[in-house]
Enzyme design. Structure first.
Site, PDB file in Angstrom:
ATOM      1  N   ASP A  52      17.380  34.862  47.632  1.00  0.00           N
ATOM      2  CA  ASP A  52      18.045  33.865  46.795  1.00  0.00           C
ATOM      3  C   ASP A  52      18.623  34.358  45.474  1.00  0.00           C
ATOM      4  OD1 ASP A  52      15.486  34.322  45.854  1.00  0.00           O
ATOM      5  OD2 ASP A  52      14.832  32.240  45.928  1.00  0.00           O
ATOM      6  N   GLU A 107      14.062  23.777  42.389  1.00  0.00           N
ATOM      7  CA  GLU A 107      15.427  24.172  42.766  1.00  0.00           C
ATOM      8  C   GLU A 107      16.385  22.984  42.927  1.00  0.00           C
ATOM      9  OE1 GLU A 107      12.958  27.514  43.042  1.00  0.00           O
ATOM     10  OE2 GLU A 107      12.688  25.597  44.082  1.00  0.00           O
ATOM     11  N   THR A 118      16.515  32.943  36.261  1.00  0.00           N
ATOM     12  CA  THR A 118      16.090  32.216  37.463  1.00  0.00           C
ATOM     13  C   THR A 118      14.802  31.445  37.262  1.00  0.00           C
ATOM     14  OG1 THR A 118      15.923  32.431  39.884  1.00  0.00           O
ATOM     15  CG2 THR A 118      14.724  34.059  38.537  1.00  0.00           C
ATOM     16  N   ARG A 151       9.266  35.510  34.406  1.00  0.00           N
ATOM     17  CA  ARG A 151       8.389  34.577  33.704  1.00  0.00           C
ATOM     18  C   ARG A 151       8.044  35.054  32.303  1.00  0.00           C
ATOM     19  NH1 ARG A 151       4.721  31.395  38.035  1.00  0.00           N
ATOM     20  NH2 ARG A 151       5.615  32.191  39.951  1.00  0.00           N
ATOM     21  N   GLU A 177       8.229  38.889  39.200  1.00  0.00           N
ATOM     22  CA  GLU A 177       7.599  37.716  38.585  1.00  0.00           C
ATOM     23  C   GLU A 177       7.335  37.950  37.102  1.00  0.00           C
ATOM     24  OE1 GLU A 177       7.357  34.919  39.962  1.00  0.00           O
ATOM     25  OE2 GLU A 177       7.329  35.225  42.118  1.00  0.00           O
TER      26      GLU A 177
END
Length: 584
Positions: A327, A460, A544, A199, A195
């Site tokens: 994913d 998504e 992502t 981010r 994360e």
């Protein structure tokens, strides 16, 4: 009498017409039945043929545009090589102007919708700035900030490039000053490596690429250096949590000591970009070693379970999924190839991705009665008819990757992308609020039913609509995106910011504005209604978390990380994921 006669005549005429619709009429007249059958078959064939030609046309136009952009890039490279030699190339600007003027027109409806999305971003940002400034996330209902990521200003850093792209200059300037003067990573906090990478590191690097401001690169290097000890394992597969102040790394207890596939295989773009921009190879070496380690035992179907042993580098018995915890590993195989400009040194990424896409096809099932395509999850030899909304990134990934295929293969993958996007859009349309739940189940004889019923403002599906629109030009994807945006406006917008829903059928609200709503959902919506020249996919690749990073060509002989003029900064444009494993 005349009136009665007219009515009777009309009734008789009606009966005469209706008899042609009665089956008995044709059973008594086999020749006419044959004619009707031939007409039906011909009409069906015509419709199918038109659909096939339309899809082939989309593929062909997309491929031609891609070739055009490639030629433009080659001309630009040639211009750079000949710079100073007295040889000039004037056709580049003419081609670019022709391309922008004649191929893509910015219509008034898109301008209007883009402004609406920008207004929503301003509402979300202003609420954050007023009630949660410097905190990780805003809790709109209680009007306060919460440090769900250790106090790294997650929403602020995550939103930097969105502010820049949308031209919100004053807001960007204030955020930049906070980063320069207040962003401190020396926290006694066990951070998620994944994360924090997607981010914070991704947000800083993207903003550096967009603005050229060195403060963002300095901060990016600081946080990366604090994350780097997580890769000090026997196999090089990183631990997924690390203390930012002391460098102590470990895995979450609930994973049984294992590392998570997506968490360990979704740092390549950011760390490779950092090595390129700092000319320091250590970051790239760490993350590429992960892929090389996984390559040693890569299965023939390219599908890996979500748990990996960081000591041996081998997979542990667990679920295979394109949803939570699996994913983005597959996403980064493709995008690392694109990030390197599809050259020989990154070819193995593409080869691994294509292997995984063959495996993906084995997970595709279709419902009855409506034939919605969906992606199963797999444990051992057992398939589970469940699909996460998180897996709705897959249609966009397939659209992004179909250019690497030839002919029929390209069409097959684009067709599958379109099918899966239709399913994901119906995740939204099937609920009372028209917002999607977290996951869906597919039972025999039924199309889809919502499983976990919350919605936390995820991006998504919108992401996939963005890619499909970019590659096909089909405005249907814009309409679907607009419908989703309106559902967010109706159900999630409040006086203060935006909130998720505890239940997509009752509309009961939660108390969290996720940082990825600003970083991803609103950004992809904005780009969905923007000209393709804004963050061109020939020049940028999205991480992502929807942070665009400059594509930099990698050469076999070029391991000194000296950047050429590919990495240059524009003056101005036209202008996920905590909660993966549960509701917070």
């Amino acid at each position: 009498m005349a009136k009665k006669s007219s009515s009777a005549s009309s009734s008789g005429s009606g009966c005469g017409l209706w008899r042609y619709l009665h089956p008995g009429y044709y059973l008594k007249r086999p020749q006419r039945l044959a004619l009707v059958f031939i007409a039906f078959v011909s009409l069906t064939w015509l419709v199918w043929d038109r659909q096939t030609l339309t899809r082939e046309h989309q593929v062909h136009v997309s491929r031609l545009y891609k070739q055009l952009r490639g030629l433009q890039n080659q001309l630009e490279d040639l211009k750079i090589d000949l710079k100073g030699s007295g040889v000039g190339i004037t056709s580049i600007d003419k081609t670019t102007k022709l391309n922008k003027r004649n191929i893509f027109q910015d219509d008034p409806l898109n301008i209007q919708r883009r402004q609406k999305v920008k207004d929503s971003m301003l509402h979300a940002w202003t609420s954050y700035e007023k009630y949660a400034w410097g905190h990780d996330e805003l809790q709109p209902q209680t009007k306060n900030g919460i440090d769900s990521f250790g106090g790294l200003g997650a929403t602020l850093v995550d939103s930097l490039d969105t502010l820049f792209i949308m031209g919100l200059d004053e807001q960007f300037k204030r955020a930049r000053e906070w980063v320069a003067n207040s962003l401190d990573f020396n926290k006694n906090y066990d951070a998620s490596v994944f994360e924090t990478t997607i981010r914070v590191l991704g947000g800083l690097l993207s903003t550096y690429d967009l603005s050229g401001d060195e403060v963002f690169l300095e901060k990016a290097r600081d946080i990366a250096d604090r994350l780097l000890p997580a890769w000090n394992t026997p196999s090089g597969i990183p631990y997924n949590r690390i203390n930012l102040a002391y460098g102590n790394a470990h895995n979450p207890m609930w994973a049984g000591g294992n590392s998570i596939l997506a968490d360990s295989g979704t740092e390549q773009l950011e760390f490779i970009a950092l090595s390129q921009r700092t000319k320091d190879p250590k970051y790239q070496e760490k993350v590429e070693n992960v892929i090389k380690e996984l390559y040693k035992t890569f299965p023939t179907d390219g599908l890996l379970p979500i748990y990996i042993n960081p000591h041996t580098g081998t997979s542990a018995y667990s679920t295979i999924t394109f949803g939570a915890m699996g994913d983005s590993f597959y996403e980064y195989l493709l995008k690392a190839w694109i990030q390197g400009n599809k050259t020989e040194p990154v070819k193995y990424y593409r080869e691994m991705w294509e292997t995984s896409m063959k495996g993906l096809q084995g997970l595709v099932r279709r419902t009855t009665p409506s034939s919605f395509a969906y992606l199963c999850e797999k444990t051992g030899n057992l398939l589970s008819d469940k699909m996460d909304e998180l897996a709705c990134f897959a249609p966009g990934m397939l659209a992004l990757g179909f250019f690497g295929y030839d002919g029929g293969e390209a069409e097959k993958y684009l067709s599958l992308a379109e099918e899966l996007a239709w399913t994901c859009y119906n995740f939204y349309q099937s609920t009372t609020t028209k917002l999607a739940g977290e996951n869906y189940f597919f039972h025999t004889g039924k199309d889809m039913s919502v499983g976990t019923s919350w919605n936390i403002l995820r991006p998504e599906t919108v992401e996939s609509l963005f890619y499909l629109w970019r590659f096909t030009g089909n405005k249907t994807y814009q309409e679907w995106g607009w419908n989703i945006f309106q559902a967010f406006e109706k159900n999630s917008r409040g006086e203060i910011g935006y909130v998720g829903l505890k239940d997509v059928n009752t509309g009961d609200k939660d108390n969290m504005m996720q940082s990825f709503f600003l970083a991803e959902t609103l950004k992809y919506l904005y780009l969905l209604f923007s000209p393709p020249s804004l963050i061109s996919l020939d020049e940028w690749v999205f991480n992502t978390e929807a942070h665009p990073l400059r594509i930099v060509t990698r050469h076999a002989h070029e391991e000194s990380y000296i950047l050429n003029e590919q990495l240059r900064f524009p003056d101005r444009f036209l202008g996920r994921k905590e909660g993966r494993s549960g509701y917070n």
